[in-house]
Write a protein that holds these residues in place. Structure first.
Motif, PDB file in Angstrom:
ATOM      1  N   ALA A 343       0.829  -1.210   0.000  1.00  0.00           N
ATOM      2  CA  ALA A 343       0.000   0.000   0.000  1.00  0.00           C
ATOM      3  C   ALA A 343       0.858   1.252   0.000  1.00  0.00           C
ATOM      4  O   ALA A 343       0.572   2.227  -0.723  1.00  0.00           O
ATOM      5  CB  ALA A 343      -0.936  -0.010   1.209  1.00  0.00           C
ATOM      6  N   LEU A 375      -6.081  -3.448  -3.078  1.00  0.00           N
ATOM      7  CA  LEU A 375      -5.510  -2.224  -3.645  1.00  0.00           C
ATOM      8  C   LEU A 375      -6.233  -1.817  -4.922  1.00  0.00           C
ATOM      9  O   LEU A 375      -6.442  -0.621  -5.173  1.00  0.00           O
ATOM     10  CB  LEU A 375      -4.016  -2.434  -3.904  1.00  0.00           C
ATOM     11  CG  LEU A 375      -3.152  -2.629  -2.644  1.00  0.00           C
ATOM     12  CD1 LEU A 375      -1.714  -2.923  -3.029  1.00  0.00           C
ATOM     13  CD2 LEU A 375      -3.213  -1.408  -1.735  1.00  0.00           C
ATOM     14  N   PHE A 378      -9.167   0.365  -4.424  1.00  0.00           N
ATOM     15  CA  PHE A 378      -8.825   1.773  -4.206  1.00  0.00           C
ATOM     16  C   PHE A 378      -8.293   2.442  -5.483  1.00  0.00           C
ATOM     17  O   PHE A 378      -7.890   3.600  -5.444  1.00  0.00           O
ATOM     18  CB  PHE A 378      -7.765   1.896  -3.105  1.00  0.00           C
ATOM     19  CG  PHE A 378      -8.290   1.692  -1.717  1.00  0.00           C
ATOM     20  CD1 PHE A 378      -8.929   2.709  -1.032  1.00  0.00           C
ATOM     21  CD2 PHE A 378      -8.143   0.463  -1.083  1.00  0.00           C
ATOM     22  CE1 PHE A 378      -9.407   2.525   0.257  1.00  0.00           C
ATOM     23  CE2 PHE A 378      -8.611   0.264   0.210  1.00  0.00           C
ATOM     24  CZ  PHE A 378      -9.258   1.294   0.880  1.00  0.00           C
ATOM     25  N   ILE A 380      -5.665   1.246  -7.341  1.00  0.00           N
ATOM     26  CA  ILE A 380      -4.213   1.080  -7.411  1.00  0.00           C
ATOM     27  C   ILE A 380      -3.873  -0.144  -8.244  1.00  0.00           C
ATOM     28  O   ILE A 380      -4.359  -1.251  -7.969  1.00  0.00           O
ATOM     29  CB  ILE A 380      -3.621   0.948  -5.996  1.00  0.00           C
ATOM     30  CG1 ILE A 380      -3.842   2.244  -5.211  1.00  0.00           C
ATOM     31  CG2 ILE A 380      -2.138   0.585  -6.046  1.00  0.00           C
ATOM     32  CD1 ILE A 380      -3.507   2.136  -3.741  1.00  0.00           C
ATOM     33  N   GLN A 395       0.455   6.633  -7.581  1.00  0.00           N
ATOM     34  CA  GLN A 395      -0.968   6.487  -7.863  1.00  0.00           C
ATOM     35  C   GLN A 395      -1.775   7.247  -6.812  1.00  0.00           C
ATOM     36  O   GLN A 395      -1.333   7.445  -5.682  1.00  0.00           O
ATOM     37  CB  GLN A 395      -1.354   5.011  -7.866  1.00  0.00           C
ATOM     38  CG  GLN A 395      -0.571   4.186  -8.900  1.00  0.00           C
ATOM     39  CD  GLN A 395      -1.130   2.798  -9.068  1.00  0.00           C
ATOM     40  OE1 GLN A 395      -2.304   2.602  -9.392  1.00  0.00           O
ATOM     41  NE2 GLN A 395      -0.278   1.805  -8.855  1.00  0.00           N
ATOM     42  N   PRO A 397      -4.970   6.921  -4.753  1.00  0.00           N
ATOM     43  CA  PRO A 397      -6.102   6.074  -4.357  1.00  0.00           C
ATOM     44  C   PRO A 397      -7.366   6.892  -4.166  1.00  0.00           C
ATOM     45  O   PRO A 397      -7.321   8.082  -3.829  1.00  0.00           O
ATOM     46  CB  PRO A 397      -5.636   5.451  -3.048  1.00  0.00           C
ATOM     47  CG  PRO A 397      -4.597   6.387  -2.521  1.00  0.00           C
ATOM     48  CD  PRO A 397      -3.929   6.988  -3.721  1.00  0.00           C
ATOM     49  N   LEU A 417      -5.174   2.458   4.689  1.00  0.00           N
ATOM     50  CA  LEU A 417      -5.177   3.202   3.428  1.00  0.00           C
ATOM     51  C   LEU A 417      -6.353   4.181   3.389  1.00  0.00           C
ATOM     52  O   LEU A 417      -6.210   5.338   2.958  1.00  0.00           O
ATOM     53  CB  LEU A 417      -5.243   2.217   2.260  1.00  0.00           C
ATOM     54  CG  LEU A 417      -5.011   2.780   0.858  1.00  0.00           C
ATOM     55  CD1 LEU A 417      -3.726   3.597   0.774  1.00  0.00           C
ATOM     56  CD2 LEU A 417      -4.991   1.655  -0.168  1.00  0.00           C
TER      57      LEU A 417
END
Length: 454
Positions: A343, A375, A378, A380, A395, A397, A417
Motif C-alpha cells: 500500500a 488495492l 482503491f 491502485i 498512484q 487512491p 489506506l
C-alpha cells in the motif's frame, strides 16, 4: 471512538466506515499490544514446564484466547490478571486427555505448536479449526511428526485440519531439512524435539524469526545454532519461568503506515514506545528506510526473557522512492507486513517489487491475491503472480468498498489506506481484526474518523 471500540469487541462480524481525520499534530503511542508470536510460545512453554510462570504483556486477542482455551481442555490452569497470564505447568508429559474435540479456531501458530506437543503424549486427540484455518497446510508439520513416531490421520482433505493425533513417548529424534522458509515449521519441530530421546537437527532454508530459539535458551533447554542448522537435545523436564513480551512490531507497523501515508504536509512526528525490535523482524523498517523515511530507534534494551525492545521515532517525509524486496530471509523478516508495504509503495515514486513472497498464498487467504484485489478497489494497479507483486507508484487512491475476506491483515491494511483519504471508504467483514489487534480501531482513531456500521 470508545463506543465504536466497545461495540466492535462484542461483534463477530461488522463493517466500518473510515476517512481521514484533519490535523497536523504529532502522534504518540505509549505502547502497542504484546507480540503475538512471543505470547503464544511463552504460554505453551510454561504449560509444559514444571511450577508456575507469569507471561507479562500478553496479546489478549482471539488467537491467544483460543490457545489458552485449548490448554485449559488439556488440564492447564491459566489465570488472567489484566494483560498478564499466570500459567501453572503440568510438566513436559503431564497434559491430560481432553474430553472433547479441540477446536483451535483461527490460529495456525498454536495449531502447529500444539500438534508437536501432543505428538509427545500417548493419547488420541481430534484437532479442528475454523473455515479459514482448515484451508491452511499442516503437512509440513505432520509429516515429520509421523516420522518421529506419532500417528496422525486426516479426517477431511489431506494435509489439512481436522485430524486426529495419537502421540508416542518418547518420540524418535529428528534430522530434517526445512520444506518452507516459515518460522512456524522450525518452531514446531523444535517443540517436538523436546519429547525426543537424543539430539534432533533442523536445517532451515534461511534465517527466520528466532523467538522460539531465544525462549528455549531462556528456559534452559540445550539448543545451539550453527549457520542454518539448529540442534536441540531432548529433555525430561524444565521449570516454568516468567516471560516478558515486547510490543508487537506488526501492530506498530500499522500505525507507522497510517502516519507515513497521511496527506497532511504539516503533520508532526510519530513516536511508538516499547516496540519489539528482534533483528529477524525488522524488514519492514529496513524497507521504509530504503524508501527514504527518517526512522530511528532509541532506548534499545533486552527484556529479561531475551527479546530486544525500543522506542520508535519517525519524522515527516514529503516523498518516498520505490523499493525492491527479495530473498527468502528478507521476505521472512516482513512477511506479515507485506500488504502494508504494498500500500505504501503505491504512493511512492517509481515501481516497487516484492519478490519471493510465495508463502503468502497459505495465509488466512491467498494474501498475494487479496492484497492486489484490495488495492485495486482503491484504484491502485498491482501486477502479481504466485511469487511476486509489482506495485506501480505515484498512484492516487480513491475511496472504496473493500471486503476483507475474513483476513485480519487485509482488513487493517484497507482501513489504514482509507485513513489517508478525505472521502469515506467502507471496509466489510472487520470482526477478524480481533484475531491479532483488538485495539486497532481505537489506535487508528488518532489518524481517522471511524464509524461502526449496522
Amino acid at each position: 471512538m470508545e463506543s465504536v471500540q466497545s461495540k466492535a469487541s462484542q461483534s463477530v462480524t461488522f463493517d466500518i466506515s473510515v476517512r481521514s481525520k484533519p490535523g497536523g499534530q504529532s502522534f504518540l503511542f505509549d505502547s502497542v499490544p504484546g507480540d503475538k508470536s512471543v505470547s503464544q510460545r511463552g504460554i505453551i512453554l510454561n504449560a509444559i514446564g514444571e511450577g508456575r510462570g507469569v507471561v507479562h504483556n500478553v496479546l489478549r486477542s482471539r488467537d491467544i484466547e483460543s490457545c489458552v482455551a485449548i490448554l485449559g481442555q488439556l488440564g492447564v490452569e491459566c489465570i488472567w490478571d489484566g494483560d498478564d497470564l499466570a500459567v501453572s505447568g503440568r510438566g513436559l508429559r503431564g497434559l491430560k486427555p481432553p474430553e472433547f474435540e479441540l477446536d483451535i479456531g483461527n490460529t495456525a501458530t498454536s495449531a502447529r505448536l500444539l500438534l508437536s506437543v501432543l505428538a509427545g503424549h500417548p493419547f488420541r486427540v481430534e484437532l479442528a479449526g475454523n473455515r479459514l484455518l482448515s484451508t491452511r497446510p499442516m503437512e509440513w508439520v505432520v509429516d515429520p511428526l509421523i516420522r518421529m513416531g506419532a500417528r496422525i490421520d486426516y479426517l477431511g482433505n489431506p494435509g489439512r485440519l481436522p485430524l486426529t493425533i495419537e502421540g508416542r513417548a518418547p518420540l524418535l529424534p529428528l534430522d530434517v531439512e526445512a520444506t518452507v522458509a516459515s518460522a512456524q515449521e522450525k518452531s514446531a519441530m523444535l517443540f517436538a524435539a523436546l519429547y525426543a530421546e537424543g539430539t534432533s537437527h533442523y536445517r532451515q532454508l534461511c534465517q527466520s524469526r528466532d523467538h522460539t530459539e531465544r525462549l528455549l535458551r531462556y528456559f534452559g533447554i540445550a539448543i545451539k545454532t550453527e549457520e542454518n542448522v539448529t540442534s536441540i537435545q531432548g529433555t525430561s523436564s524444565f521449570a516454568c519461568l516468567d516471560v516478558w513480551v515486547p510490543g508487537d512490531i506488526s501492530s506498530a507497523a500499522f500505525m507507522l503506515a497510517a502516519y507515513v501515508i497521511r496527506n497532511d504536509e504539516q503533520r508532526g512526528e510519530l513516536a511508538i514506545r516499547n516496540v519489539g525490535v528482534n533483528p529477524t523482524r525488522l524488514g519492514f523498517f529496513r524497507a521504509l528506510r530504503a524508501m527514504g523515511l527518517e526512522l530511528e530507534l532509541s532506548g534499545e534494551h533486552d527484556l529479561p526473557s531475551g527479546e530486544p525492545q525500543a522506542d520508535l521515532h519517525c519524522s515527516p517525509r514529503s516523498s518516498l522512492k520505490s523499493v525492491l524486496v527479495e530473498g527468502d530471509e528478507e521476505v521472512q523478516s516482513l512477511i506479515d507486513e507485506i500488504p502494508l508495504l504494498a500500500a505504501i509503495c503505491a504512493l511512492a515514486e517509481g515501481t516497487s517489487v516484492i519478490r519471493n513472497c510465495r508463502e503468502l498464498k497459505d495465509k488466512d487467504t491467498n494474501r498475494i491475491e487479496t492484497t492486489a484485489r484490495m488495492l485495486a478497489a482503491f484504484g491502485i494497479q498491482v501486477d502479481y503472480n504466485e511469487d511476486e507483486m509489482v506495485i506501480h507508484g505515484e498512484q492516487r487512491p480513491s475511496a472504496a468498498v473493500v471486503d476483507s475476506c475474513g483476513d485480519h491483515r487485509i482488513a487493517m491494511t484497507a482501513a489504514v489506506l482509507a485513513s489517508s483519504l478525505d472521502e469515506p471508504s467502507i471496509i466489510k467483514n472487520c470482526g477478524c481484526i480481533a484475531v491479532s489487534y483488538p485495539n486497532f480501531l481505537a489506535d487508528l482513531a488518532q489518524f481517522a474518523e471511524i464509524e461502526l456500521l449496522d
